[in-house]
Design a protein around this motif. Structure first.
Motif, mmCIF file in Angstrom:
data_model
loop_
_atom_site.group_PDB
_atom_site.id
_atom_site.type_symbol
_atom_site.label_atom_id
_atom_site.label_comp_id
_atom_site.label_asym_id
_atom_site.label_seq_id
_atom_site.Cartn_x
_atom_site.Cartn_y
_atom_site.Cartn_z
ATOM 1 N N HIS A 58 0.649 -1.471 -0.024
ATOM 2 C CA HIS A 58 -0.024 0.260 -0.258
ATOM 3 C C HIS A 58 0.821 0.866 -0.237
ATOM 4 N N GLU A 71 2.894 -0.670 4.331
ATOM 5 C CA GLU A 71 2.368 0.415 4.063
ATOM 6 C C GLU A 71 3.241 1.127 3.906
ATOM 7 N N HIS A 96 -2.427 -3.308 -3.431
ATOM 8 C CA HIS A 96 -3.884 -2.948 -2.266
ATOM 9 C C HIS A 96 -5.072 -3.438 -4.404
ATOM 10 N N ASP A 112 -3.506 1.810 -5.349
ATOM 11 C CA ASP A 112 -1.722 2.300 -4.490
ATOM 12 C C ASP A 112 -1.877 0.430 -4.484
HETATM 13 ZN ZN LIG Z 1 -4.035 0.379 0.778
#
Ligand SMILES: [Zn+2]
Length: 278
Positions: A41, A106, A177, A187
């Motif tokens: 992400h 992330e 994602h 993303d």
């Molecule tokens: Zn995401």
């Protein structure tokens, strides 16, 4: 080297910054034989700190196993044997709800940018320097858009973490994602070299190996909007000229640790992540 110990990232390399900042936003432990997928992400946030704080806030009802800052800092928020809440409504290869079987990583990055007359801006109004802008078409869109570049350190750290996770868990795939929630999510988007990492770590097709510098001249083309060219093969070396614009054709004369020594009218080193071989 990064490894997994007690479901947390550890490293003996003191230059790596790894910290643990627990999020209350998580589910139960994974079932036997899981997790087996990694989901990447971008945060779309303004800083590593703000994203960590948001994912610690019970109101967000969201978390990730790990967040990676722009300098390669690693903050782990959920142990890898516990389900984090990063995927939302999602499906991959017939399996729904990836939170139940995936690790979420992330990356601190503004994501999609807005073009204004004087440059590119994040959605909250911060100007992003042209050297950090990647113009690229998302695989689910049909027009070019502007994205904030990921840092070279972030890309290297993602690779290291993926390798460590593969050593410890039966990981068989890495996805974005946007792969598991198409239409809803963009993303990590086209600025992140996901396919290159997938080829290298899951299909064992390392583009580096195809370089045969001694026997053949190799040529590449710059894929980033602007690519820094440096005196040596690391970000610590000074730039030798203005950045090379997208589409610049390069003669590749040497390869070292993910960097290419290239000749244009000048000579210097560029990150291999932003060069496609011709
Ligand atoms: Zn995401």
């Amino acid at each position: 080297m990064i490894a997994v110990k007690n479901h947390r990232l550890v490293s003996s390399d003191k230059s790596l910054q790894i910290s643990f900042d627990a999020s209350p936003n998580h589910g139960t432990t994974f079932s036997e034989g899981l997790p087996d997928v990694i989901v990447l992400h971008y945060t779309g946030g303004s800083s590593l700190e703000s994203s960590v704080n948001w994912l610690k806030n019970p109101a967000s009802k969201a978390s990730a196993h790990v967040i990676i800052g722009k300098n390669g800092e690693i903050v782990q928020m959920v142990p890898f044997n516990i389900k984090a809440w990063h995927a939302g409504i999602s499906e991959w290869q017939g399996r729904k709800n990836l939170n139940n079987f995936s690790i979420g990583i992330e990356i601190d990055n503004s994501g999609l940018l807005e073009k204004r007359v004087d440059g590119y801006y994040t959605y909250w109004g911060k100007r992003i320097d042209n050297s950090q802008v990647v113009l690229a078409t998302h695989k689910h869109k049909n027009q070019e858009q502007a994205w904030e570049a990921f840092t070279e350190k972030q890309i290297v750290i993602v690779e290291k973490i993926v390798m460590a996770l593969k050593e410890r868990y039966p990981i068989k795939d890495i996805v974005g994602h946007d792969d598991i929630a198409p239409g809803r999510k963009t993303d990590p988007g086209p600025a992140f070299p996901l396919q290159k990492i997938k080829n290298k770590l899951f299909y064992y097709r390392n583009e580096d190996v195809q370089l045969d510098i001694n026997n053949n001249p190799n040529y590449g083309i710059v894929t980033a909007d602007y690519l820094n060219i440096r005196t040596g093969p690391s970000v610590n070396n000074q730039t030798v000229s203005e950045p090379l614009p997208k589409g610049t054709k390069l003669k590749i004369v040497e390869e070292k640790n993910g960097w290419l020594k290239v000749k244009v009218d000048i000579q210097g080193w560029v990150s291999q992540h932003w060069v496609d071989l011709l």
